[in-house]
Design a protein around this motif. Structure first.
Motif, PDB file in Angstrom:
ATOM      1  N   THR A 281     -19.226   7.849   2.595  1.00 56.21           N
ATOM      2  CA  THR A 281     -19.266   7.961   1.132  1.00 56.21           C
ATOM      3  C   THR A 281     -19.313   6.603   0.445  1.00 56.21           C
ATOM      4  O   THR A 281     -19.674   6.517  -0.729  1.00 56.21           O
ATOM      5  N   ALA A 282     -18.893   5.540   1.133  1.00 54.15           N
ATOM      6  CA  ALA A 282     -18.790   4.193   0.537  1.00 54.15           C
ATOM      7  C   ALA A 282     -17.918   4.192  -0.709  1.00 54.15           C
ATOM      8  O   ALA A 282     -18.169   3.452  -1.648  1.00 54.15           O
ATOM      9  N   SER A 283     -16.895   5.016  -0.706  1.00 56.01           N
ATOM     10  CA  SER A 283     -15.985   5.036  -1.852  1.00 56.01           C
ATOM     11  C   SER A 283     -14.544   5.282  -1.391  1.00 56.01           C
ATOM     12  O   SER A 283     -14.239   6.353  -0.843  1.00 56.01           O
ATOM     13  N   SER A 284     -13.683   4.281  -1.620  1.00 59.36           N
ATOM     14  CA  SER A 284     -12.268   4.463  -1.239  1.00 59.36           C
ATOM     15  C   SER A 284     -11.629   5.553  -2.076  1.00 59.36           C
ATOM     16  O   SER A 284     -10.747   6.262  -1.617  1.00 59.36           O
ATOM     17  N   ASN A 285     -12.051   5.652  -3.337  1.00 53.92           N
ATOM     18  CA  ASN A 285     -11.476   6.682  -4.197  1.00 53.92           C
ATOM     19  C   ASN A 285     -11.778   8.071  -3.670  1.00 53.92           C
ATOM     20  O   ASN A 285     -10.905   8.913  -3.573  1.00 53.92           O
ATOM     21  N   GLY A 320     -12.058  -5.393   2.788  1.00 51.52           N
ATOM     22  CA  GLY A 320     -13.482  -5.470   3.154  1.00 51.52           C
ATOM     23  C   GLY A 320     -14.284  -6.079   2.005  1.00 51.52           C
ATOM     24  O   GLY A 320     -15.188  -6.898   2.205  1.00 51.52           O
ATOM     25  N   THR A 321     -13.921  -5.689   0.794  1.00 51.50           N
ATOM     26  CA  THR A 321     -14.599  -6.219  -0.393  1.00 51.50           C
ATOM     27  C   THR A 321     -14.313  -7.715  -0.538  1.00 51.50           C
ATOM     28  O   THR A 321     -15.208  -8.500  -0.880  1.00 51.50           O
ATOM     29  N   ALA A 322     -13.069  -8.119  -0.264  1.00 53.55           N
ATOM     30  CA  ALA A 322     -12.713  -9.540  -0.375  1.00 53.55           C
ATOM     31  C   ALA A 322     -13.508 -10.369   0.647  1.00 53.55           C
ATOM     32  O   ALA A 322     -14.043 -11.435   0.326  1.00 53.55           O
ATOM     33  N   ALA A 360     -13.333  -1.296  -8.706  1.00 55.73           N
ATOM     34  CA  ALA A 360     -13.011   0.121  -8.537  1.00 55.73           C
ATOM     35  C   ALA A 360     -13.434   0.571  -7.141  1.00 55.73           C
ATOM     36  O   ALA A 360     -14.338  -0.018  -6.551  1.00 55.73           O
ATOM     37  N   GLY A 361     -12.791   1.613  -6.618  1.00 61.28           N
ATOM     38  CA  GLY A 361     -13.128   2.092  -5.276  1.00 61.28           C
ATOM     39  C   GLY A 361     -14.332   2.997  -5.281  1.00 61.28           C
ATOM     40  O   GLY A 361     -14.283   4.130  -4.819  1.00 61.28           O
ATOM     41  N   ILE A 362     -15.443   2.502  -5.812  1.00 67.91           N
ATOM     42  CA  ILE A 362     -16.666   3.312  -5.872  1.00 67.91           C
ATOM     43  C   ILE A 362     -17.826   2.520  -5.261  1.00 67.91           C
ATOM     44  O   ILE A 362     -17.731   1.295  -5.131  1.00 67.91           O
ATOM     45  N   PRO A 363     -18.933   3.193  -4.914  1.00 66.56           N
ATOM     46  CA  PRO A 363     -20.017   2.479  -4.243  1.00 66.56           C
ATOM     47  C   PRO A 363     -20.516   1.256  -5.019  1.00 66.56           C
ATOM     48  O   PRO A 363     -20.667   1.304  -6.243  1.00 66.56           O
ATOM     49  N   ALA A 365     -19.272  -1.370  -6.101  1.00 62.43           N
ATOM     50  CA  ALA A 365     -18.442  -2.051  -7.109  1.00 62.43           C
ATOM     51  C   ALA A 365     -18.281  -3.536  -6.768  1.00 62.43           C
ATOM     52  O   ALA A 365     -18.370  -4.400  -7.640  1.00 62.43           O
ATOM     53  N   GLY A 366     -18.052  -3.827  -5.480  1.00 58.59           N
ATOM     54  CA  GLY A 366     -17.806  -5.208  -5.071  1.00 58.59           C
ATOM     55  C   GLY A 366     -18.986  -6.114  -5.381  1.00 58.59           C
ATOM     56  O   GLY A 366     -18.831  -7.181  -5.978  1.00 58.59           O
ATOM     57  N   LEU A 367     -20.174  -5.663  -5.025  1.00 56.37           N
ATOM     58  CA  LEU A 367     -21.355  -6.520  -5.230  1.00 56.37           C
ATOM     59  C   LEU A 367     -21.629  -6.741  -6.720  1.00 56.37           C
ATOM     60  O   LEU A 367     -21.964  -7.848  -7.145  1.00 56.37           O
ATOM     61  N   LEU A 398     -23.836  -2.157   3.938  1.00 51.27           N
ATOM     62  CA  LEU A 398     -22.758  -3.148   3.926  1.00 51.27           C
ATOM     63  C   LEU A 398     -21.518  -2.545   3.256  1.00 51.27           C
ATOM     64  O   LEU A 398     -20.392  -2.721   3.714  1.00 51.27           O
ATOM     65  N   ASP A 399     -21.763  -1.800   2.192  1.00 54.17           N
ATOM     66  CA  ASP A 399     -20.683  -1.162   1.446  1.00 54.17           C
ATOM     67  C   ASP A 399     -19.912  -0.187   2.333  1.00 54.17           C
ATOM     68  O   ASP A 399     -18.691  -0.071   2.254  1.00 54.17           O
ATOM     69  N   MET A 400     -20.636   0.522   3.187  1.00 53.43           N
ATOM     70  CA  MET A 400     -19.998   1.510   4.049  1.00 53.43           C
ATOM     71  C   MET A 400     -18.937   0.847   4.928  1.00 53.43           C
ATOM     72  O   MET A 400     -17.833   1.346   5.092  1.00 53.43           O
ATOM     73  N   MET A 401     -19.277  -0.328   5.467  1.00 54.43           N
ATOM     74  CA  MET A 401     -18.339  -0.999   6.359  1.00 54.43           C
ATOM     75  C   MET A 401     -17.165  -1.585   5.589  1.00 54.43           C
ATOM     76  O   MET A 401     -16.035  -1.560   6.049  1.00 54.43           O
ATOM     77  N   ARG A 402     -17.435  -2.124   4.384  1.00 50.79           N
ATOM     78  CA  ARG A 402     -16.280  -2.692   3.674  1.00 50.79           C
ATOM     79  C   ARG A 402     -15.350  -1.599   3.172  1.00 50.79           C
ATOM     80  O   ARG A 402     -14.127  -1.777   3.162  1.00 50.79           O
ATOM     81  N   THR A 403     -15.901  -0.430   2.836  1.00 48.34           N
ATOM     82  CA  THR A 403     -15.027   0.665   2.396  1.00 48.34           C
ATOM     83  C   THR A 403     -14.164   1.159   3.556  1.00 48.34           C
ATOM     84  O   THR A 403     -12.964   1.392   3.394  1.00 48.34           O
ATOM     85  N   THR A 405     -13.141  -0.599   5.989  1.00 49.03           N
ATOM     86  CA  THR A 405     -12.100  -1.608   6.167  1.00 49.03           C
ATOM     87  C   THR A 405     -11.034  -1.476   5.079  1.00 49.03           C
ATOM     88  O   THR A 405      -9.836  -1.554   5.353  1.00 49.03           O
ATOM     89  N   ASN A 406     -11.480  -1.266   3.839  1.00 44.88           N
ATOM     90  CA  ASN A 406     -10.524  -1.143   2.732  1.00 44.88           C
ATOM     91  C   ASN A 406      -9.470  -0.067   3.008  1.00 44.88           C
ATOM     92  O   ASN A 406      -8.278  -0.302   2.858  1.00 44.88           O
ATOM     93  N   ILE A 407      -9.933   1.098   3.436  1.00 44.49           N
ATOM     94  CA  ILE A 407      -8.947   2.181   3.608  1.00 44.49           C
ATOM     95  C   ILE A 407      -8.115   1.987   4.888  1.00 44.49           C
ATOM     96  O   ILE A 407      -6.972   2.380   4.952  1.00 44.49           O
TER      97      ILE A 407
HETATM   98  N1  ASP Z   1     -17.265   0.671  -2.217  1.00 40.85           N
HETATM   99  C1  ASP Z   1     -16.054  -0.057  -2.030  1.00 40.85           C
HETATM  100  C2  ASP Z   1     -14.875   0.882  -2.042  1.00 40.85           C
HETATM  101  O1  ASP Z   1     -14.917   1.924  -2.605  1.00 40.85           O
HETATM  102  C3  ASP Z   1     -15.870  -1.146  -3.038  1.00 40.85           C
HETATM  103  C4  ASP Z   1     -16.952  -2.194  -2.853  1.00 40.85           C
HETATM  104  O2  ASP Z   1     -18.024  -2.026  -3.378  1.00 40.85           O
HETATM  105  O3  ASP Z   1     -16.697  -3.176  -2.145  1.00 40.85           O
HETATM  106  O4  ASP Z   1     -13.862   0.611  -1.450  1.00 40.85           O
END
Ligand code: ASP
Length: 435
Positions: A281-285, A320-322, A360-363, A365-367, A398-403, A405-407
């Motif tokens: 989903t690429a979204s932590s939320n 992951g975003t950091a 925000a924890g949405i697709p 957002a980081g970029l 890329l977003d998929m992997m950082r998300t 990692t985030n969770i």
């Molecule tokens: N998609 C990431 C998340 O929901 C945030 C990002 O774009 O890095 O955790």
């Protein structure tokens, strides 16, 4: 056949769904051509993926509200909340510090920006990204963001799916129940029962995860393919490697094994469902209900901790975003021939941490917020726009992997905070049943 499939542990079914989607999507893209594959994926797969995401999102607010109220009342003493909060934030900052350092180190070794000409970003990409950046920035300054944590109308916060105000209100209601004492018993019982019901519904919805993940992965692969590897190869390698190290070494080895003396294997298995969903989903939320369920049911984290630490983590802890923001800064500097001083590195580390907290924890957002980090190394606003537009078309993978990692970081910290508070059921954590 169906019975046999259902008897497989959920995390394995999710992984099977993920790899099947990957294979189907790639086969469609490279077998049928981009246009047909995109059409079939948009019409035939995406709606199923979206339906699944909506089902989990539907549970976010009810789950946080009930679990958190029960969690606070179960603590028995509002003062404990202070200790929990301090430990959680300290751990979140510590893991993010590792993440940023890792991103910067990897970016200096792999040098993802060498030989890249981001000025070639397509004009259409620049236009579409511009609008998106403006919306992402519209969130306001840090003072506004902090003020918004206090909802003027809790019902409105629920209706908007605003996580932090919902956490704030639920904590206060929990404290209210505690200090009211016996007369509040009926409402306390109500929240306890409601929390159990919503958790059951979450578990039911998760039974659909393998199919939802399959649909989402098919769609992503059919529409995006693996072009990211060709176009952003070094950036992708640097990100995936750094995230792998962050999960295996920082969360797995340092936190789970060394600090908590718990088995790494169980941690990884316990969070696999949530990782599968975060990845697709690429979204932590959107992953949050599943993250809470994995922490509670697979790893034995008590409700009081899972209900508070994880929603907070999904909004403010994004390692992951950091990592990614550090990498994008180096990418831009290397591509643009900007020489970085030690001071630049420190400034990038600080701003990347702050932006990752604010994102925000949405697709994507980081970029979309990367311009703030690029600014500190002297990249102009127009150039930042080009860098972001250049990466954006390939960002999803890329977003998929950082998300993911985030969770994973949120759950590792939840395990730590729970253990220190005597709120971790180690029998559940170590249980072999989830194998
Ligand atoms: N998609 C990431 C998340 O929901 C945030 C990002 O774009 O890095 O955790």
């Amino acid at each position: 056949m169906f019975k046999k499939w259902q008897s497989i542990t959920l995390w394995k079914r999710v992984l099977i769904g993920l790899f099947a989607g990957l294979a189907i999507g790639l086969a469609m893209r490279y077998g049928l051509g981009v246009e047909r594959a995109t059409h079939i994926a948009d019409v035939g797969f995406k709606p199923f993926g979206d339906a699944f995401v909506r089902l989990i999102k539907m549970l976010i607010i009810p789950l946080i509200s009930t679990t958190l109220v029960v969690g606070v009342t179960a603590m028995g003493d509002p003062k404990k909340l202070g200790t929990l909060g301090t430990r959680t934030i300290a751990m979140y900052l510590a893991t993010t510090f590792f993440a940023v350092s890792l991103g910067l180190t990897m970016g200096s070794i792999i040098r993802p920006g060498d030989g890249i000409n981001y000025e070639s970003a397509a004009a259409s990409a620049v236009d579409s990204v511009k609008g998106k950046i403006e919306t992402a920035d519209a969130a306001g300054g840090i003072v506004d963001r902090l003020l918004e944590i206090i909802p003027t109308n809790p019902v409105e916060a629920w209706a908007n799916g605003a996580v932090l105000p919902t956490i704030f209100f639920a904590i206060l209601i929990g404290i209210g129940i505690l200090v009211t004492g016996r007369p509040a018993d009926p409402i306390k019982n109500f929240f306890e029962a409601a929390a159990q019901v919503i958790m059951r519904v979450t578990i039911l919805v998760m039974e659909l995860a393998p199919y939802g993940v399959l649909a989402l992965m098919t769609w992503v692969m059919a529409t995006q393919g693996l072009e990211v590897v060709l176009n952003m190869g070094k950036l992708a390698i640097a990100l995936y490697l750094s995230c792998g190290i962050q999960i295996g070494f920082v969360y797995g080895f340092l936190i789970i094994v060394c600090l908590l003396k718990l088995p790494l294997k169980q941690y990884l298995r316990g969070i696999a469902d949530a990782q599968g969903i975060a990845f697709s989903t690429a979204s932590s939320n959107a992953t949050l209900p599943v993250t809470i369920s994995c922490a509670e049911n697979n790893l034995g984290v008590d409700k009081s901790v899972a209900g508070s630490v994880l929603p907070l983590g999904a909004t403010i802890n994004m390692d992951g975003t950091a990592i990614y923001l550090g990498l994008v800064a180096l990418f831009a500097a290397q591509a643009g021939g900007i020489e970085l001083t030690a001071m630049h590195y420190v400034m990038v580390a600080i701003t990347a941490t702050l932006v990752s907290i604010g994102a925000a924890g949405i697709p994507s957002a980081g970029l979309l917020l990367a311009a703030t980090v690029l600014e500190v190394i002297g990249v102009t606003a127009e150039q930042s726009l080009l860098v972001i537009a250049f990466i954006f078309p390939f960002d999803r993978l890329l977003d998929m992997m950082r998300t993911l990692t985030n969770i994973s970081g949120d759950v590792a910290v939840a395990c730590a905070v729970a253990k220190w508070d005597d709120n971790l059921d180690e029998d559940v954590f170590r249980r072999e049943a989830q194998v």
